[in-house]
Design a protein around this motif. Structure first.
Motif, PDB file in Angstrom:
ATOM      1  N   HIS A  43       1.110  -1.621   0.162  1.00  0.00           N
ATOM      2  CA  HIS A  43       0.050  -0.203  -0.034  1.00  0.00           C
ATOM      3  C   HIS A  43       1.221   0.833  -0.167  1.00  0.00           C
ATOM      4  O   HIS A  43       2.107   1.576   0.642  1.00  0.00           O
ATOM      5  N   LEU A  46      -1.950   8.124  -0.664  1.00  0.00           N
ATOM      6  CA  LEU A  46      -2.312   8.633  -1.903  1.00  0.00           C
ATOM      7  C   LEU A  46      -1.293   9.862  -2.061  1.00  0.00           C
ATOM      8  O   LEU A  46      -1.600  10.448  -3.550  1.00  0.00           O
ATOM      9  N   GLU A  57      -5.327   9.321   6.476  1.00  0.00           N
ATOM     10  CA  GLU A  57      -5.770   9.378   5.511  1.00  0.00           C
ATOM     11  C   GLU A  57      -5.277   8.253   4.121  1.00  0.00           C
ATOM     12  O   GLU A  57      -4.721   7.040   4.754  1.00  0.00           O
ATOM     13  N   ALA A  58      -6.288   8.128   3.455  1.00  0.00           N
ATOM     14  CA  ALA A  58      -6.484   7.247   2.543  1.00  0.00           C
ATOM     15  C   ALA A  58      -4.944   7.027   1.427  1.00  0.00           C
ATOM     16  O   ALA A  58      -3.577   7.041   1.188  1.00  0.00           O
ATOM     17  N   ARG A  59      -5.049   5.198   1.329  1.00  0.00           N
ATOM     18  CA  ARG A  59      -3.948   4.473   1.004  1.00  0.00           C
ATOM     19  C   ARG A  59      -3.970   4.060  -0.707  1.00  0.00           C
ATOM     20  O   ARG A  59      -5.737   3.887  -0.348  1.00  0.00           O
ATOM     21  N   ALA A  60      -3.400   3.324  -1.724  1.00  0.00           N
ATOM     22  CA  ALA A  60      -2.889   3.183  -2.718  1.00  0.00           C
ATOM     23  C   ALA A  60      -3.661   1.702  -2.499  1.00  0.00           C
ATOM     24  O   ALA A  60      -2.198   1.656  -2.295  1.00  0.00           O
ATOM     25  N   LEU A  61      -3.962   0.533  -2.756  1.00  0.00           N
ATOM     26  CA  LEU A  61      -3.664  -0.807  -2.716  1.00  0.00           C
ATOM     27  C   LEU A  61      -3.107  -1.189  -4.254  1.00  0.00           C
ATOM     28  O   LEU A  61      -3.673  -1.319  -5.112  1.00  0.00           O
ATOM     29  N   GLU A  62      -1.638  -2.214  -3.998  1.00  0.00           N
ATOM     30  CA  GLU A  62      -1.004  -2.178  -5.636  1.00  0.00           C
ATOM     31  C   GLU A  62      -0.915  -3.722  -5.350  1.00  0.00           C
ATOM     32  O   GLU A  62      -0.721  -4.531  -3.799  1.00  0.00           O
ATOM     33  N   PRO A  71      -2.557  -1.041  -9.415  1.00  0.00           N
ATOM     34  CA  PRO A  71      -3.392  -0.876  -8.704  1.00  0.00           C
ATOM     35  C   PRO A  71      -4.617  -2.226  -8.164  1.00  0.00           C
ATOM     36  O   PRO A  71      -5.111  -2.806  -9.467  1.00  0.00           O
ATOM     37  N   GLY A  73      -7.284  -0.867  -5.579  1.00  0.00           N
ATOM     38  CA  GLY A  73      -7.983  -0.689  -4.619  1.00  0.00           C
ATOM     39  C   GLY A  73      -7.971   0.219  -4.306  1.00  0.00           C
ATOM     40  O   GLY A  73      -6.576   0.759  -3.712  1.00  0.00           O
ATOM     41  N   THR A  74      -8.696   1.403  -3.403  1.00  0.00           N
ATOM     42  CA  THR A  74      -8.189   1.871  -2.171  1.00  0.00           C
ATOM     43  C   THR A  74      -8.117   1.527  -0.983  1.00  0.00           C
ATOM     44  O   THR A  74      -9.290   0.443  -0.974  1.00  0.00           O
ATOM     45  N   ALA A  81      -5.033  -0.503   5.160  1.00  0.00           N
ATOM     46  CA  ALA A  81      -4.964  -1.228   4.376  1.00  0.00           C
ATOM     47  C   ALA A  81      -3.555  -2.346   5.029  1.00  0.00           C
ATOM     48  O   ALA A  81      -3.257  -3.215   3.856  1.00  0.00           O
TER      49      ALA A  81
END
Length: 96
Positions: A43, A46, A57-62, A71, A73-74, A81
């Protein structure tokens, strides 16, 4: 210690890279398809910066697809995450 020496005892091989099986003709190919440091899911924040900063805060999932991270999701925050990353790790352990 020299400039390029690795940490740990000098009489033990590095654990950073898995060994290649000499009897398997596709072992070198499979080794190249493994993700860096065997991290299949990760993760990222963003907005960039350190992964441990701003835990709300939001995280990008990889997820690793065999060639690169793509990618997946988030997550709303750091805790979600980390839970997503750990789901894959626990599933791998139970399958082994």
């Amino acid at each position: 210690m020299g400039k390029h020496s690795r940490p740990g005892p000098p009489n033990q091989p590095s654990r950073a890279v898995p060994r290649v099986d000499d009897g398997d003709p596709l072992a070198a190919y499979e080794k190249r398809r493994r993700p860096p440091q065997d991290v299949w899911r990760r993760h990222r924040p963003l907005r960039g910066g350190g992964g441990h900063l701003r835990p709300d805060e939001a995280r990008a999932l990889e997820e690793w697809n065999g060639f690169s991270y793509e990618p997946a999701g988030t997550a709303a925050n750091l805790a979600e995450a980390q839970q997503w990353v750990n789901e894959q790790a626990s599933a791998d352990e139970s399958a082994a």
